[in-house]
Design a protein around this motif. Structure first.
Motif, PDB file in Angstrom:
ATOM      1  N   GLU A  31       0.840  -1.208   0.000  1.00 22.82           N
ATOM      2  CA  GLU A  31       0.000   0.000   0.000  1.00 22.82           C
ATOM      3  C   GLU A  31       0.870   1.251   0.000  1.00 22.82           C
ATOM      4  O   GLU A  31       0.647   2.184  -0.771  1.00 22.82           O
ATOM      5  N   GLN A  61      -0.593  -1.370  -6.680  1.00 21.23           N
ATOM      6  CA  GLN A  61      -1.978  -1.825  -6.826  1.00 21.23           C
ATOM      7  C   GLN A  61      -2.088  -3.233  -7.398  1.00 21.23           C
ATOM      8  O   GLN A  61      -2.885  -4.038  -6.924  1.00 21.23           O
ATOM      9  N   LEU A  98      -9.384  -7.485   0.462  1.00 20.87           N
ATOM     10  CA  LEU A  98      -9.682  -6.066   0.292  1.00 20.87           C
ATOM     11  C   LEU A  98     -11.190  -5.855   0.221  1.00 20.87           C
ATOM     12  O   LEU A  98     -11.916  -6.646  -0.371  1.00 20.87           O
ATOM     13  N   GLU A  99     -11.638  -4.779   0.858  1.00 20.01           N
ATOM     14  CA  GLU A  99     -13.059  -4.439   0.864  1.00 20.01           C
ATOM     15  C   GLU A  99     -13.291  -3.207   0.002  1.00 20.01           C
ATOM     16  O   GLU A  99     -12.466  -2.292  -0.019  1.00 20.01           O
ATOM     17  N   ASP A 100     -14.405  -3.183  -0.680  1.00 20.54           N
ATOM     18  CA  ASP A 100     -14.797  -1.974  -1.390  1.00 20.54           C
ATOM     19  C   ASP A 100     -15.271  -0.951  -0.371  1.00 20.54           C
ATOM     20  O   ASP A 100     -15.954  -1.297   0.592  1.00 20.54           O
ATOM     21  N   ALA A 101     -14.903   0.303  -0.586  1.00 20.43           N
ATOM     22  CA  ALA A 101     -15.266   1.376   0.349  1.00 20.43           C
ATOM     23  C   ALA A 101     -16.725   1.764   0.188  1.00 20.43           C
ATOM     24  O   ALA A 101     -17.325   1.575  -0.826  1.00 20.43           O
TER      25      ALA A 101
END
Length: 108
Positions: A89, A94, A105-108
């Protein structure tokens, strides 16, 4: 970096020649001759252990005393998966984040 490609840390052998190269990082705009220069390379071992290998000048985080008045160095540090993700990060990697940590990873 020098020819060294193997380190033993707490009974585990970390080898760059058998591990997967993941990413590397060095400060932009800093010459290799600068005391602050460093280069970090992130690897994942065949058994799923993360580690970072690097080298740098006398004012870098890799500096060690050589006993001759000079300070520079190289080394290897094991990382937890969380620490490896944080490095990726920080470095803006990426593609590697998606490849190695996409499932976490989570979507915001």
């Amino acid at each position: 970096m020098g020819e060294r490609n193997s380190w033993v840390i707490e009974g585990k052998r970390y080898r760059t020649d058998t591990a997967d190269y993941v990413a590397d990082h060095h400060p932009s705009g800093v010459s290799r001759n600068d005391f602050n220069f460093y280069e970090d390379t992130l690897y994942l071992s065949p058994r799923g252990n993360w580690f970072i290998v690097g080298y740098g000048g006398a004012m870098s985080h890799w500096a060690t005393s050589c006993g001759n008045g000079h300070s520079s160095g190289d080394g290897c540090s094991p990382l937890t998966p969380s620490e490896a993700r944080e490095k990726l990060e920080e470095w803006g990697e990426q593609g590697a984040l998606e490849e190695y940590f996409g499932q976490d990873l989570e979507d915001a």
